[in-house]
Scaffold this motif. Sequence first.
Motif, PDB file in Angstrom:
ATOM      1  N   VAL A  39       0.852  -1.187   0.000  1.00  0.00           N
ATOM      2  CA  VAL A  39       0.000   0.000   0.000  1.00  0.00           C
ATOM      3  C   VAL A  39       0.888   1.238   0.000  1.00  0.00           C
ATOM      4  O   VAL A  39       1.701   1.424   0.918  1.00  0.00           O
ATOM      5  CB  VAL A  39      -0.928   0.041   1.227  1.00  0.00           C
ATOM      6  N   THR A  40       0.753   2.081  -1.004  1.00  0.00           N
ATOM      7  CA  THR A  40       1.529   3.316  -1.041  1.00  0.00           C
ATOM      8  C   THR A  40       0.733   4.452  -0.393  1.00  0.00           C
ATOM      9  O   THR A  40      -0.486   4.401  -0.307  1.00  0.00           O
ATOM     10  CB  THR A  40       1.900   3.709  -2.481  1.00  0.00           C
ATOM     11  N   PHE A  77      -6.566   7.529   3.711  1.00  0.00           N
ATOM     12  CA  PHE A  77      -6.995   6.343   2.979  1.00  0.00           C
ATOM     13  C   PHE A  77      -5.967   5.223   3.082  1.00  0.00           C
ATOM     14  O   PHE A  77      -6.308   4.053   3.301  1.00  0.00           O
ATOM     15  CB  PHE A  77      -7.225   6.660   1.497  1.00  0.00           C
ATOM     16  N   GLY A  78      -4.702   5.553   2.851  1.00  0.00           N
ATOM     17  CA  GLY A  78      -3.668   4.533   2.841  1.00  0.00           C
ATOM     18  C   GLY A  78      -3.566   3.797   4.160  1.00  0.00           C
ATOM     19  O   GLY A  78      -3.401   2.571   4.190  1.00  0.00           O
ATOM     20  N   ARG A  79      -3.642   4.543   5.252  1.00  0.00           N
ATOM     21  CA  ARG A  79      -3.588   3.903   6.570  1.00  0.00           C
ATOM     22  C   ARG A  79      -4.788   2.981   6.770  1.00  0.00           C
ATOM     23  O   ARG A  79      -4.637   1.840   7.225  1.00  0.00           O
ATOM     24  CB  ARG A  79      -3.543   4.960   7.670  1.00  0.00           C
ATOM     25  N   ALA A  80      -5.981   3.467   6.434  1.00  0.00           N
ATOM     26  CA  ALA A  80      -7.194   2.656   6.599  1.00  0.00           C
ATOM     27  C   ALA A  80      -7.118   1.392   5.753  1.00  0.00           C
ATOM     28  O   ALA A  80      -7.523   0.305   6.186  1.00  0.00           O
ATOM     29  CB  ALA A  80      -8.432   3.467   6.233  1.00  0.00           C
ATOM     30  N   ILE A  81      -6.578   1.504   4.538  1.00  0.00           N
ATOM     31  CA  ILE A  81      -6.460   0.351   3.645  1.00  0.00           C
ATOM     32  C   ILE A  81      -5.461  -0.656   4.197  1.00  0.00           C
ATOM     33  O   ILE A  81      -5.710  -1.868   4.221  1.00  0.00           O
ATOM     34  CB  ILE A  81      -6.064   0.820   2.235  1.00  0.00           C
ATOM     35  N   ALA A  82      -4.312  -0.172   4.651  1.00  0.00           N
ATOM     36  CA  ALA A  82      -3.296  -1.063   5.205  1.00  0.00           C
ATOM     37  C   ALA A  82      -3.832  -1.806   6.421  1.00  0.00           C
ATOM     38  O   ALA A  82      -3.635  -3.024   6.560  1.00  0.00           O
ATOM     39  CB  ALA A  82      -2.053  -0.250   5.580  1.00  0.00           C
ATOM     40  N   LEU A  83      -4.521  -1.102   7.308  1.00  0.00           N
ATOM     41  CA  LEU A  83      -5.071  -1.733   8.505  1.00  0.00           C
ATOM     42  C   LEU A  83      -6.155  -2.750   8.153  1.00  0.00           C
ATOM     43  O   LEU A  83      -6.254  -3.818   8.776  1.00  0.00           O
ATOM     44  CB  LEU A  83      -5.634  -0.665   9.446  1.00  0.00           C
ATOM     45  N   ALA A 112       3.686  -1.211   3.992  1.00  0.00           N
ATOM     46  CA  ALA A 112       3.140   0.140   3.856  1.00  0.00           C
ATOM     47  C   ALA A 112       4.280   1.111   3.597  1.00  0.00           C
ATOM     48  O   ALA A 112       5.294   1.104   4.304  1.00  0.00           O
ATOM     49  CB  ALA A 112       2.389   0.536   5.127  1.00  0.00           C
ATOM     50  N   CYS A 113       4.131   1.955   2.583  1.00  0.00           N
ATOM     51  CA  CYS A 113       5.202   2.896   2.273  1.00  0.00           C
ATOM     52  C   CYS A 113       4.678   4.319   2.179  1.00  0.00           C
ATOM     53  O   CYS A 113       3.494   4.566   1.928  1.00  0.00           O
ATOM     54  CB  CYS A 113       5.913   2.496   0.990  1.00  0.00           C
ATOM     55  N   ASP A 129       1.341  -9.757  -4.187  1.00  0.00           N
ATOM     56  CA  ASP A 129       0.101 -10.239  -4.789  1.00  0.00           C
ATOM     57  C   ASP A 129      -0.869  -9.117  -5.119  1.00  0.00           C
ATOM     58  O   ASP A 129      -1.583  -9.166  -6.122  1.00  0.00           O
ATOM     59  CB  ASP A 129      -0.601 -11.209  -3.824  1.00  0.00           C
ATOM     60  N   ILE A 130      -0.903  -8.113  -4.230  1.00  0.00           N
ATOM     61  CA  ILE A 130      -1.887  -7.036  -4.346  1.00  0.00           C
ATOM     62  C   ILE A 130      -1.179  -5.692  -4.177  1.00  0.00           C
ATOM     63  O   ILE A 130      -0.431  -5.497  -3.206  1.00  0.00           O
ATOM     64  CB  ILE A 130      -2.991  -7.175  -3.275  1.00  0.00           C
ATOM     65  N   VAL A 131      -1.410  -4.789  -5.105  1.00  0.00           N
ATOM     66  CA  VAL A 131      -0.860  -3.437  -5.033  1.00  0.00           C
ATOM     67  C   VAL A 131      -2.008  -2.447  -4.923  1.00  0.00           C
ATOM     68  O   VAL A 131      -2.973  -2.515  -5.693  1.00  0.00           O
ATOM     69  CB  VAL A 131      -0.017  -3.109  -6.283  1.00  0.00           C
TER      70      VAL A 131
END
Length: 248
Positions: free
Chosen positions: A12-13, A19-25, A36-37, A79-81
């Motif tokens: 997850v970039t 959004f990125g934090r919510a997606i990573a979690l 997470a980057c 697997d997933i970006v």
Amino acid sequence: MNIDFSGKTVLVTGAAHGFGRAIALAFQTNGARVFACDLNAEGLAETAKLGGGAIETFMLDVGNRDAVQNTIGAIEPVDIVVNNAGGVRGQVGRPIEEISEGDWRSIFDVNLSGTFYVSQAAVPAMKARKWGRIVNISSGAGLGISLTGIQAYASAKAGQIGLTRQLAHELGPFGITVNNVAPGFIRSNPTTEQQWHAMGEEGQARLLQNIAMKRLGAPDDIANAVMFFASEKAGWITGQILSVDGGK
């Protein structure tokens, strides 16, 4: 709907906040190994803390192709970006004649070139396994106009949508889907907080009135859409743009 990402590796970039934090979690909660980057070290540390230390973080400028290739090469297979990194880089709306080449390129680097570079680096391993998911986070600005009035942002997000559709056709034969989530206005980071307060009460009311649900969404609403696109449930869905905006 039971969604499980056990055994999957996810990148997850732009994962330091919003959004990125919510997606990573969300991926971590659903069993994935998550990388997470971001360029925001403090924000990344908070994301990792919220993930109970299970989320692996690293600094990465997605607009630097060599850095992207080296980083993804070190953690593949991915697997997933989720290409979430983006934003306006501190810029505000100005007349077209005032925009410098540097201002234009800076926004394209993170919002469009970064999406291309990260996808490019991750795809070979996906092709080898005949499976992969790429989910790009665009914006309502890519489908219409930008509330900020920033020409490069609207253009880069529209370009990202075009890239999504093109890659979907190129990569479909390899079992790789490519989809796009286009969020509406959500108070998710310092920039959107600043925009919200700059609207004033009248502007805020007008914005809400133009939303069918008459309320703002949250970062988790975007994460939920990503979970679907990345799951096996969406295995025959590709090249699509899902507006998550409360209805327009």
